[in-house]
Design a protein around this motif. Sequence first.
Motif, PDB file in Angstrom:
ATOM      1  N   TYR A  28      43.495  82.487  54.674  1.00 13.21           N
ATOM      2  CA  TYR A  28      44.917  82.159  54.602  1.00 13.21           C
ATOM      3  C   TYR A  28      45.230  81.056  55.613  1.00 13.21           C
ATOM      4  N   HIS A  32      52.410  84.419  55.857  1.00 15.72           N
ATOM      5  CA  HIS A  32      52.258  84.969  54.516  1.00 15.72           C
ATOM      6  C   HIS A  32      52.500  86.480  54.551  1.00 15.72           C
ATOM      7  N   PRO A  55      45.319  88.499  48.421  1.00 14.04           N
ATOM      8  CA  PRO A  55      46.732  88.130  48.252  1.00 14.04           C
ATOM      9  C   PRO A  55      47.293  88.729  46.967  1.00 14.04           C
ATOM     10  N   TYR A  62      51.361  81.914  45.841  1.00 17.67           N
ATOM     11  CA  TYR A  62      50.494  81.081  46.687  1.00 17.67           C
ATOM     12  C   TYR A  62      50.028  79.854  45.934  1.00 17.67           C
ATOM     13  N   PHE A  71      51.046  80.462  51.362  1.00 19.02           N
ATOM     14  CA  PHE A  71      52.227  81.117  50.783  1.00 19.02           C
ATOM     15  C   PHE A  71      53.385  80.134  50.728  1.00 19.02           C
TER      16      PHE A  71
END
Length: 247
Positions: A28, A32, A55, A62, A71
């Motif tokens: 990531y 988020h 996710p 995303y 995100f």
Amino acid sequence: MSRMNLAGLLAMLLLASAGVVEAKQWRYAGMHPRTGQPADGLCHMEMVHVHTAAPLHADTLYRTRENVYVFIGDPTPFGYEGPRHAYYGHHPVVLNVLVNISVDRDVVEYCYHDGPHYHSYEPPPRHEFVEKEDVSYYAGEYPQEYKQGSPSLVRVNTVYRSWSAPRPVITVGPPPEYRGPVIQVGLNIPVPSVEIRVGGPPPPPPPPEWEERVVREERVHVHHDHCDHHEHKKHKKHKHKKYKGRD
């Protein structure tokens, strides 16, 4: 401890360590949702980092860059309390501005939130936005990439509808420069008041419209059996009024 028990314990440890090593990790960048459930809140790490949690709604909330999930949705359902920027409708999101990715040119994606919504980021530079009553509207052209992604990515609205996310209060219509879809979600545009009488007689109809017409004079010949001559009768010239009915 017997040799058999020792061998079994070692085998279990090896299997456990192998499972840890082979656990799926997801990369990531930026803030988020922790798990995708609003009650679980947000992860606020800005740099690229990993989680073992996949996710949730990855295809709608995303966008990815080199297998890194960024995100771009509205963070308010997850308890976000930082600076918020109000938007209306679909608009571009520049990933390299959002998470400081080093690239030669902008990595442009699109947000497909309908109507008024929030983001934690400001409108990206080098893109046309018009601000009206502290709400940003995208005023540029929508390219082919936006149209290609629209059929699947507009599902983000179904996801957020189930969360009852708070939205900016809009009291006016979009500016003329905005070319995206106009969705009446939380749009509180005032309308003229109309007096309604409950249980009372209906209002009287408007007065009728009249017009005058002149009937022309005519002579009619009447034949009598007992007379050899014709009597000429003259109809009087008169007027009559004709009512124009209403449908």
